[in-house]
Design a protein around this motif. Sequence first.
Motif, PDB file in Angstrom:
ATOM      1  N   LEU A   1       0.847  -1.190   0.000  1.00  9.20           N
ATOM      2  CA  LEU A   1       0.000   0.000   0.000  1.00  9.20           C
ATOM      3  C   LEU A   1       0.882   1.239   0.000  1.00  9.20           C
ATOM      4  O   LEU A   1       1.799   1.358   0.820  1.00  9.20           O
ATOM      5  CB  LEU A   1      -0.897   0.015   1.231  1.00  9.20           C
ATOM      6  CG  LEU A   1      -1.646   1.326   1.483  1.00  9.20           C
ATOM      7  CD1 LEU A   1      -2.741   1.521   0.441  1.00  9.20           C
ATOM      8  CD2 LEU A   1      -2.223   1.378   2.879  1.00  9.20           C
ATOM      9  N   GLN A   2       0.603   2.161  -0.907  1.00  4.32           N
ATOM     10  CA  GLN A   2       1.321   3.436  -0.937  1.00  4.32           C
ATOM     11  C   GLN A   2       0.406   4.574  -0.510  1.00  4.32           C
ATOM     12  O   GLN A   2      -0.698   4.749  -1.028  1.00  4.32           O
ATOM     13  CB  GLN A   2       1.863   3.735  -2.333  1.00  4.32           C
ATOM     14  CG  GLN A   2       2.650   5.043  -2.387  1.00  4.32           C
ATOM     15  CD  GLN A   2       3.008   5.484  -3.786  1.00  4.32           C
ATOM     16  OE1 GLN A   2       2.545   4.906  -4.769  1.00  4.32           O
ATOM     17  NE2 GLN A   2       3.838   6.507  -3.901  1.00  4.32           N
TER      18      GLN A   2
ATOM     19  N   ILE B   1      -7.731   1.861   4.043  1.00  3.09           N
ATOM     20  CA  ILE B   1      -6.431   1.201   4.150  1.00  3.09           C
ATOM     21  C   ILE B   1      -6.587  -0.218   4.681  1.00  3.09           C
ATOM     22  O   ILE B   1      -5.979  -1.167   4.169  1.00  3.09           O
ATOM     23  CB  ILE B   1      -5.495   2.029   5.050  1.00  3.09           C
ATOM     24  CG1 ILE B   1      -5.140   3.346   4.348  1.00  3.09           C
ATOM     25  CG2 ILE B   1      -4.245   1.251   5.420  1.00  3.09           C
ATOM     26  CD1 ILE B   1      -4.435   4.342   5.237  1.00  3.09           C
TER      27      ILE B   1
ATOM     28  N   ILE C   1       3.440  -1.196   3.942  1.00  2.68           N
ATOM     29  CA  ILE C   1       2.890   0.143   3.725  1.00  2.68           C
ATOM     30  C   ILE C   1       4.042   1.100   3.494  1.00  2.68           C
ATOM     31  O   ILE C   1       4.982   1.159   4.295  1.00  2.68           O
ATOM     32  CB  ILE C   1       2.043   0.610   4.927  1.00  2.68           C
ATOM     33  CG1 ILE C   1       0.828  -0.306   5.128  1.00  2.68           C
ATOM     34  CG2 ILE C   1       1.589   2.060   4.728  1.00  2.68           C
ATOM     35  CD1 ILE C   1       0.005   0.006   6.376  1.00  2.68           C
TER      36      ILE C   1
ATOM     37  N   ILE D   1       5.579  -0.344   8.240  1.00  2.00           N
ATOM     38  CA  ILE D   1       5.491   0.926   7.516  1.00  2.00           C
ATOM     39  C   ILE D   1       6.894   1.463   7.246  1.00  2.00           C
ATOM     40  O   ILE D   1       7.747   1.492   8.140  1.00  2.00           O
ATOM     41  CB  ILE D   1       4.692   1.972   8.310  1.00  2.00           C
ATOM     42  CG1 ILE D   1       3.255   1.493   8.564  1.00  2.00           C
ATOM     43  CG2 ILE D   1       4.670   3.309   7.570  1.00  2.00           C
ATOM     44  CD1 ILE D   1       2.424   2.447   9.407  1.00  2.00           C
TER      45      ILE D   1
END
Length: 265
Positions: free
Chosen positions: A44-45, A65, A73, A103
């Motif tokens: 995920l960006q 999200i 992420i 992340i």
Amino acid sequence: MKKLLMLIVVVITLLYISNSRIQTTEIIVESDKVPMSYDGVKILQISDLHDATFGENQENLVEKIKKTKAELIFITGDLVDSNRYNLDQSLELVRQIIDFAPIYYVTGNHEIATNDTENINNSLTELGVNVLSNEEQIIEHKGEDIRIIGIEDPLNGVLVSEALSQFADNDLFTLVLSHRPETFQDYVENKMDVVFTGHAHGGQFRLPGLGGLVAPGQGFFPTYTAGMYTENSTHMIVSRGLGNSAIPFRIFNSPEIVVVTLKSI
């Protein structure tokens, strides 16, 4: 008078949709360098939040999200906005999603423009975020490794080409977080595999059949505004981002999160 009122309603509705309805864009990246254990992995960006809010405590964005079920992420800069700097507000999103997946984060030009980069990076690190400042991390899954590189925004005084040069000539599949899409040729020349960028805000106003109108670093009718661009073996993902800065609204250009699925071929 009625026609004028109808026009005003249409414009307000368009602006609301173009600036508050979050779109999830899905992209597949295929490469023979993707290890088999990473086949199907979702990344995920998040880019260019600029202190924007989507629901109380970011609940609308957090729900979007969460639904992606991403395994990694990436935050590619401008989490904050230097014109209305509110670090605690920006960190609220990170607090909400830190337990979803690992992340990784790099600075954008707005973080550096605050002159508070050290505090921003330390705050993110304390929350459990992997802050990459012109450095790499090797991550392992089921006995196979890939590389994640974070390139700081060049506003810090180091050109993207200079920062990348230290990471060239490596056989590992490499994912790069870098705020700037206009330096695409630097990524190509250094043979990076997949680069995640933002900064262009989708061209701010997207015109049917023409694309984005204007982007920082690229001027009018910019080349790199949204989606995936490929040259040789390098794929560059450009997120349209979530928030706004100097230009306070978008047209035909909804806020966006991007989900990239890796495929081994």
